[in-house]
Design a protein around this motif. Structure first.
Motif, PDB file in Angstrom:
ATOM      1  N   PHE A  34       0.811  -1.213   0.000  1.00  0.00           N
ATOM      2  CA  PHE A  34       0.000   0.000   0.000  1.00  0.00           C
ATOM      3  C   PHE A  34       0.847   1.267   0.000  1.00  0.00           C
ATOM      4  CE2 PHE A  34      -2.455   3.401   1.992  1.00  0.00           C
ATOM      5  CZ  PHE A  34      -3.632   3.345   1.260  1.00  0.00           C
ATOM      6  N   SER A  35       1.905   1.293   0.797  1.00  0.00           N
ATOM      7  CA  SER A  35       2.702   2.514   0.953  1.00  0.00           C
ATOM      8  C   SER A  35       3.617   2.804  -0.235  1.00  0.00           C
ATOM      9  CB  SER A  35       3.542   2.435   2.229  1.00  0.00           C
ATOM     10  OG  SER A  35       4.416   1.324   2.160  1.00  0.00           O
ATOM     11  N   GLU A  36       3.862   1.811  -1.092  1.00  0.00           N
ATOM     12  CA  GLU A  36       4.731   1.997  -2.258  1.00  0.00           C
ATOM     13  C   GLU A  36       4.059   1.371  -3.470  1.00  0.00           C
ATOM     14  OE1 GLU A  36       9.021   1.702  -1.473  1.00  0.00           O
ATOM     15  OE2 GLU A  36       8.423   1.029   0.535  1.00  0.00           O
ATOM     16  N   PRO A  37       3.071   2.070  -4.043  1.00  0.00           N
ATOM     17  CA  PRO A  37       2.171   1.461  -5.014  1.00  0.00           C
ATOM     18  C   PRO A  37       2.766   1.052  -6.354  1.00  0.00           C
ATOM     19  CG  PRO A  37       1.651   3.771  -4.683  1.00  0.00           C
ATOM     20  CD  PRO A  37       2.690   3.421  -3.693  1.00  0.00           C
ATOM     21  N   CYS A  38       3.816   1.655  -6.814  1.00  0.00           N
ATOM     22  CA  CYS A  38       4.324   1.349  -8.152  1.00  0.00           C
ATOM     23  C   CYS A  38       5.684   0.659  -8.107  1.00  0.00           C
ATOM     24  CB  CYS A  38       4.374   2.613  -8.997  1.00  0.00           C
ATOM     25  SG  CYS A  38       2.748   3.387  -9.211  1.00  0.00           S
ATOM     26  N   ILE A  39       5.932  -0.054  -7.010  1.00  0.00           N
ATOM     27  CA  ILE A  39       7.176  -0.785  -6.816  1.00  0.00           C
ATOM     28  C   ILE A  39       6.802  -2.234  -6.524  1.00  0.00           C
ATOM     29  CG2 ILE A  39       9.200  -1.028  -5.310  1.00  0.00           C
ATOM     30  CD1 ILE A  39       8.989   1.984  -4.788  1.00  0.00           C
ATOM     31  N   PRO A  40       7.488  -3.215  -7.150  1.00  0.00           N
ATOM     32  CA  PRO A  40       7.168  -4.616  -6.840  1.00  0.00           C
ATOM     33  C   PRO A  40       7.229  -4.874  -5.328  1.00  0.00           C
ATOM     34  CG  PRO A  40       8.656  -4.510  -8.718  1.00  0.00           C
ATOM     35  CD  PRO A  40       8.549  -3.105  -8.163  1.00  0.00           C
ATOM     36  N   ALA A  41       6.297  -5.659  -4.831  1.00  0.00           N
ATOM     37  CA  ALA A  41       6.175  -5.915  -3.387  1.00  0.00           C
ATOM     38  C   ALA A  41       7.484  -6.413  -2.798  1.00  0.00           C
ATOM     39  CB  ALA A  41       5.054  -6.924  -3.130  1.00  0.00           C
ATOM     40  N   HIS A  42       8.178  -7.288  -3.503  1.00  0.00           N
ATOM     41  CA  HIS A  42       9.425  -7.847  -2.968  1.00  0.00           C
ATOM     42  C   HIS A  42      10.514  -6.783  -2.847  1.00  0.00           C
ATOM     43  CE1 HIS A  42      12.267 -10.953  -1.876  1.00  0.00           C
ATOM     44  NE2 HIS A  42      13.124 -10.439  -2.740  1.00  0.00           N
ATOM     45  N   ASP A  43      10.501  -5.786  -3.740  1.00  0.00           N
ATOM     46  CA  ASP A  43      11.481  -4.705  -3.651  1.00  0.00           C
ATOM     47  C   ASP A  43      11.183  -3.778  -2.478  1.00  0.00           C
ATOM     48  OD1 ASP A  43      12.660  -5.800  -5.872  1.00  0.00           O
ATOM     49  OD2 ASP A  43      12.022  -4.222  -7.252  1.00  0.00           O
ATOM     50  N   ALA A  44       9.910  -3.633  -2.126  1.00  0.00           N
ATOM     51  CA  ALA A  44       9.524  -2.785  -1.007  1.00  0.00           C
ATOM     52  C   ALA A  44       9.635  -3.515   0.329  1.00  0.00           C
ATOM     53  CB  ALA A  44       8.096  -2.280  -1.204  1.00  0.00           C
ATOM     54  N   ASN A  45       9.413  -4.832   0.312  1.00  0.00           N
ATOM     55  CA  ASN A  45       9.458  -5.645   1.531  1.00  0.00           C
ATOM     56  C   ASN A  45       9.942  -7.040   1.145  1.00  0.00           C
ATOM     57  OD1 ASN A  45       8.927  -7.316   3.727  1.00  0.00           O
ATOM     58  ND2 ASN A  45       6.976  -6.342   4.209  1.00  0.00           N
ATOM     59  N   ILE A  46      11.192  -7.357   1.463  1.00  0.00           N
ATOM     60  CA  ILE A  46      11.784  -8.610   0.981  1.00  0.00           C
ATOM     61  C   ILE A  46      11.111  -9.857   1.540  1.00  0.00           C
ATOM     62  CG2 ILE A  46      14.026  -7.599   0.486  1.00  0.00           C
ATOM     63  CD1 ILE A  46      15.038  -8.878   3.092  1.00  0.00           C
ATOM     64  N   THR A  47      10.252  -9.708   2.535  1.00  0.00           N
ATOM     65  CA  THR A  47       9.555 -10.878   3.071  1.00  0.00           C
ATOM     66  C   THR A  47       8.342 -11.265   2.222  1.00  0.00           C
ATOM     67  OG1 THR A  47       8.102  -9.597   4.539  1.00  0.00           O
ATOM     68  CG2 THR A  47      10.259 -10.262   5.417  1.00  0.00           C
ATOM     69  N   ILE A  48       7.979 -10.426   1.257  1.00  0.00           N
ATOM     70  CA  ILE A  48       6.824 -10.711   0.403  1.00  0.00           C
ATOM     71  C   ILE A  48       7.320 -11.261  -0.931  1.00  0.00           C
ATOM     72  CG2 ILE A  48       4.834  -9.752  -0.813  1.00  0.00           C
ATOM     73  CD1 ILE A  48       4.752  -7.554   1.318  1.00  0.00           C
ATOM     74  N   ASN A  49       6.865 -12.439  -1.272  1.00  0.00           N
ATOM     75  CA  ASN A  49       7.186 -13.024  -2.566  1.00  0.00           C
ATOM     76  C   ASN A  49       5.960 -12.822  -3.456  1.00  0.00           C
ATOM     77  OD1 ASN A  49       8.387 -14.383  -4.631  1.00  0.00           O
ATOM     78  ND2 ASN A  49       8.049 -16.423  -3.776  1.00  0.00           N
ATOM     79  N   GLY A  50       5.793 -11.590  -3.937  1.00  0.00           N
ATOM     80  CA  GLY A  50       4.577 -11.215  -4.654  1.00  0.00           C
ATOM     81  C   GLY A  50       4.528 -11.720  -6.081  1.00  0.00           C
ATOM     82  N   PHE A  51       3.338 -11.698  -6.651  1.00  0.00           N
ATOM     83  CA  PHE A  51       3.168 -12.116  -8.039  1.00  0.00           C
ATOM     84  C   PHE A  51       3.579 -11.004  -8.991  1.00  0.00           C
ATOM     85  CE2 PHE A  51      -1.051 -10.562  -6.693  1.00  0.00           C
ATOM     86  CZ  PHE A  51      -1.345  -9.632  -7.678  1.00  0.00           C
ATOM     87  N   ASP A  52       4.050 -11.389 -10.163  1.00  0.00           N
ATOM     88  CA  ASP A  52       4.439 -10.436 -11.200  1.00  0.00           C
ATOM     89  C   ASP A  52       4.325 -11.128 -12.551  1.00  0.00           C
ATOM     90  OD1 ASP A  52       7.472  -8.523 -11.986  1.00  0.00           O
ATOM     91  OD2 ASP A  52       5.456  -8.438 -12.782  1.00  0.00           O
ATOM     92  N   SER A  53       3.469 -10.610 -13.401  1.00  0.00           N
ATOM     93  CA  SER A  53       3.257 -11.213 -14.714  1.00  0.00           C
ATOM     94  C   SER A  53       4.371 -10.891 -15.692  1.00  0.00           C
ATOM     95  CB  SER A  53       1.946 -10.700 -15.307  1.00  0.00           C
ATOM     96  OG  SER A  53       2.066  -9.307 -15.598  1.00  0.00           O
TER      97      SER A  53
END
Length: 199
Positions: free
Chosen positions: A66-85
Protein backbone atom coordinates in the motif's frame (compact mmCIF):
# COMPACT_ATOMS: atom_id res chain seq x y z
CA UNK A 1 -10.79 -40.05 13.45
CA UNK A 2 -13.85 -37.85 13.68
CA UNK A 3 -11.68 -34.68 13.46
CA UNK A 4 -9.93 -36.01 10.35
CA UNK A 5 -13.29 -36.74 8.70
CA UNK A 6 -14.48 -33.22 9.52
CA UNK A 7 -11.28 -31.69 8.07
CA UNK A 8 -11.63 -33.72 4.85
CA UNK A 9 -15.28 -32.69 4.53
CA UNK A 10 -14.36 -29.02 5.05
CA UNK A 11 -11.60 -29.24 2.44
CA UNK A 12 -13.95 -30.91 -0.03
CA UNK A 13 -16.54 -28.18 0.53
CA UNK A 14 -13.90 -25.48 -0.06
CA UNK A 15 -12.72 -27.10 -3.30
CA UNK A 16 -16.30 -27.59 -4.50
CA UNK A 17 -17.13 -23.92 -3.92
CA UNK A 18 -13.90 -22.55 -5.42
CA UNK A 19 -14.38 -19.92 -8.10
CA UNK A 20 -12.33 -18.40 -10.88
CA UNK A 21 -12.44 -14.61 -10.59
CA UNK A 22 -11.41 -12.88 -13.82
CA UNK A 23 -9.80 -9.44 -14.00
CA UNK A 24 -9.54 -8.18 -17.57
CA UNK A 25 -6.27 -6.32 -18.21
CA UNK A 26 -5.95 -3.77 -21.00
CA UNK A 27 -9.19 -1.86 -21.29
CA UNK A 28 -9.37 1.66 -22.66
CA UNK A 29 -6.32 3.15 -20.95
CA UNK A 30 -5.93 6.23 -23.17
CA UNK A 31 -8.62 8.23 -21.41
CA UNK A 32 -8.73 6.62 -17.96
CA UNK A 33 -5.85 4.55 -16.55
CA UNK A 34 -8.07 3.11 -13.82
CA UNK A 35 -9.80 1.11 -16.58
CA UNK A 36 -6.68 -0.99 -17.22
CA UNK A 37 -7.99 -3.51 -14.63
CA UNK A 38 -11.68 -4.42 -14.85
CA UNK A 39 -12.77 -4.77 -12.13
CA UNK A 40 -10.21 -2.93 -10.03
CA UNK A 41 -11.30 -4.58 -6.77
CA UNK A 42 -12.24 -8.23 -6.20
CA UNK A 43 -13.00 -10.38 -3.18
CA UNK A 44 -11.59 -13.92 -3.28
CA UNK A 45 -11.91 -16.72 -0.75
CA UNK A 46 -9.72 -19.67 0.13
CA UNK A 47 -9.57 -22.01 -2.87
CA UNK A 48 -10.51 -19.34 -5.43
CA UNK A 49 -8.19 -18.33 -8.26
CA UNK A 50 -7.85 -14.76 -9.46
CA UNK A 51 -7.14 -14.79 -13.19
CA UNK A 52 -5.59 -11.74 -14.86
CA UNK A 53 -6.73 -11.97 -18.49
CA UNK A 54 -4.48 -9.79 -20.70
CA UNK A 55 -6.56 -8.74 -23.70
CA UNK A 56 -5.12 -5.48 -25.13
CA UNK A 57 -1.88 -3.55 -25.10
CA UNK A 58 1.32 -4.28 -23.19
CA UNK A 59 0.69 -4.37 -19.44
CA UNK A 60 1.73 -6.03 -16.19
CA UNK A 61 -0.06 -7.27 -13.10
CA UNK A 62 2.51 -6.76 -10.35
CA UNK A 63 1.90 -7.08 -6.62
CA UNK A 64 2.80 -4.04 -4.50
CA UNK A 65 2.39 -2.80 -0.93
CA UNK A 66 0.00 0.00 0.00
CA UNK A 67 2.70 2.51 0.95
CA UNK A 68 4.73 2.00 -2.26
CA UNK A 69 2.17 1.46 -5.01
CA UNK A 70 4.32 1.35 -8.15
CA UNK A 71 7.18 -0.79 -6.82
CA UNK A 72 7.17 -4.62 -6.84
CA UNK A 73 6.17 -5.92 -3.39
CA UNK A 74 9.43 -7.85 -2.97
CA UNK A 75 11.48 -4.71 -3.65
CA UNK A 76 9.52 -2.79 -1.01
CA UNK A 77 9.46 -5.64 1.53
CA UNK A 78 11.78 -8.61 0.98
CA UNK A 79 9.55 -10.88 3.07
CA UNK A 80 6.82 -10.71 0.40
CA UNK A 81 7.19 -13.02 -2.57
CA UNK A 82 4.58 -11.21 -4.65
CA UNK A 83 3.17 -12.12 -8.04
CA UNK A 84 4.44 -10.44 -11.20
CA UNK A 85 3.26 -11.21 -14.71
CA UNK A 86 6.09 -9.27 -16.37
CA UNK A 87 4.99 -7.49 -19.55
CA UNK A 88 2.27 -9.29 -21.47
CA UNK A 89 1.86 -7.82 -24.94
CA UNK A 90 -1.63 -8.82 -25.99
CA UNK A 91 -1.44 -6.48 -28.97
CA UNK A 92 -4.86 -5.98 -30.46
CA UNK A 93 -6.40 -8.95 -28.70
CA UNK A 94 -4.77 -11.69 -30.76
CA UNK A 95 -2.16 -12.76 -28.17
CA UNK A 96 -4.30 -13.13 -25.06
CA UNK A 97 -2.44 -14.55 -22.03
CA UNK A 98 -3.34 -15.11 -18.39
CA UNK A 99 -1.73 -14.98 -14.95
CA UNK A 100 -3.34 -17.13 -12.25
CA UNK A 101 -3.09 -16.13 -8.58
CA UNK A 102 -4.45 -18.90 -6.34
CA UNK A 103 -5.87 -17.99 -2.94
CA UNK A 104 -4.05 -20.37 -0.62
CA UNK A 105 -4.15 -20.70 3.20
CA UNK A 106 -1.08 -18.44 3.52
CA UNK A 107 -2.65 -15.57 1.53
CA UNK A 108 -6.39 -16.09 2.09
CA UNK A 109 -6.66 -13.26 4.62
CA UNK A 110 -4.14 -10.97 2.97
CA UNK A 111 -4.84 -7.80 1.04
CA UNK A 112 -2.95 -7.98 -2.26
CA UNK A 113 -2.41 -4.62 -3.95
CA UNK A 114 -1.32 -4.66 -7.58
CA UNK A 115 -0.45 -2.29 -10.42
CA UNK A 116 0.34 -2.04 -14.12
CA UNK A 117 3.87 -0.80 -14.76
CA UNK A 118 2.82 1.41 -17.70
CA UNK A 119 -0.14 3.16 -16.09
CA UNK A 120 0.46 2.98 -12.33
CA UNK A 121 1.33 6.68 -12.00
CA UNK A 122 -1.97 7.57 -13.67
CA UNK A 123 -4.06 5.27 -11.45
CA UNK A 124 -3.61 1.87 -13.15
CA UNK A 125 -3.92 -0.12 -9.90
CA UNK A 126 -6.18 -2.65 -8.22
CA UNK A 127 -6.64 -4.86 -5.17
CA UNK A 128 -7.64 -8.34 -4.06
CA UNK A 129 -9.42 -8.54 -0.66
CA UNK A 130 -9.13 -4.99 0.60
CA UNK A 131 -10.84 -3.89 3.80
CA UNK A 132 -12.64 -0.81 2.51
CA UNK A 133 -13.61 0.21 6.05
CA UNK A 134 -9.93 0.63 7.01
CA UNK A 135 -7.69 3.54 6.05
CA UNK A 136 -6.05 1.39 3.32
CA UNK A 137 -8.68 1.59 0.59
CA UNK A 138 -8.55 1.21 -3.17
CA UNK A 139 -9.20 4.95 -3.56
CA UNK A 140 -6.29 5.68 -1.19
CA UNK A 141 -3.99 3.29 -3.06
CA UNK A 142 -4.88 4.95 -6.36
CA UNK A 143 -4.22 8.41 -4.87
CA UNK A 144 -0.84 7.17 -3.56
CA UNK A 145 0.07 5.85 -7.00
CA UNK A 146 -0.71 9.18 -8.68
CA UNK A 147 0.86 11.29 -5.92
CA UNK A 148 4.04 9.28 -5.49
CA UNK A 149 4.69 8.02 -8.99
CA UNK A 150 2.57 9.89 -11.48
CA UNK A 151 2.72 13.12 -13.41
CA UNK A 152 1.90 15.01 -10.20
CA UNK A 153 5.30 14.05 -8.75
CA UNK A 154 7.91 16.80 -8.67
CA UNK A 155 10.22 16.93 -11.66
CA UNK A 156 13.41 18.29 -10.13
CA UNK A 157 16.46 16.31 -11.07
CA UNK A 158 19.59 16.33 -8.97
CA UNK A 159 22.57 14.42 -10.25
CA UNK A 160 25.95 14.07 -8.66
CA UNK A 161 29.10 12.74 -10.21
CA UNK A 162 32.09 11.97 -8.05
CA UNK A 163 35.49 11.81 -9.67
CA UNK A 164 38.94 11.14 -8.33
CA UNK A 165 39.84 14.84 -8.60
CA UNK A 166 36.68 16.29 -7.07
CA UNK A 167 32.94 16.31 -6.95
CA UNK A 168 30.55 18.09 -9.29
CA UNK A 169 26.87 18.66 -8.86
CA UNK A 170 24.24 19.77 -11.34
CA UNK A 171 20.67 20.60 -10.57
CA UNK A 172 17.93 21.01 -13.13
CA UNK A 173 14.58 22.32 -12.08
CA UNK A 174 11.60 22.17 -14.36
CA UNK A 175 9.20 23.02 -11.53
CA UNK A 176 9.62 26.04 -9.35
CA UNK A 177 7.99 25.26 -6.04
CA UNK A 178 9.64 26.53 -2.88
CA UNK A 179 9.93 22.98 -1.50
CA UNK A 180 11.91 21.83 -4.52
CA UNK A 181 14.19 24.88 -4.39
CA UNK A 182 14.72 24.15 -0.69
CA UNK A 183 15.94 20.64 -1.48
CA UNK A 184 18.48 21.88 -4.02
CA UNK A 185 19.62 24.78 -1.84
CA UNK A 186 19.74 22.50 1.21
CA UNK A 187 22.02 20.03 -0.58
CA UNK A 188 24.67 22.60 -1.52
CA UNK A 189 25.72 23.49 2.08
CA UNK A 190 25.94 19.80 2.92
CA UNK A 191 28.07 19.16 -0.14
CA UNK A 192 30.39 22.08 0.70
CA UNK A 193 30.64 20.97 4.33
CA UNK A 194 31.44 17.42 3.24
CA UNK A 195 34.19 18.62 0.91
CA UNK A 196 35.68 20.82 3.65
CA UNK A 197 35.83 17.87 6.03
CA UNK A 198 37.43 15.67 3.35
CA UNK A 199 40.19 18.23 2.81
Amino acid sequence: MRAASFAIAALAATVASAADIVITVGGNTTSNASLVFQPQRVVAQLGDTVIFNFTQGNHTATQAVFSEPCIPAHDANITINGFDSSFRDAGNGTAITILSVPILPQNANTTMWFYDYNTCGQGGVGVINSNESSYETLAGFERNAIRLNGTAAHSSTISRTATATGTTQSATQSASSGAERGVVVGVLPLLVAGLALAL
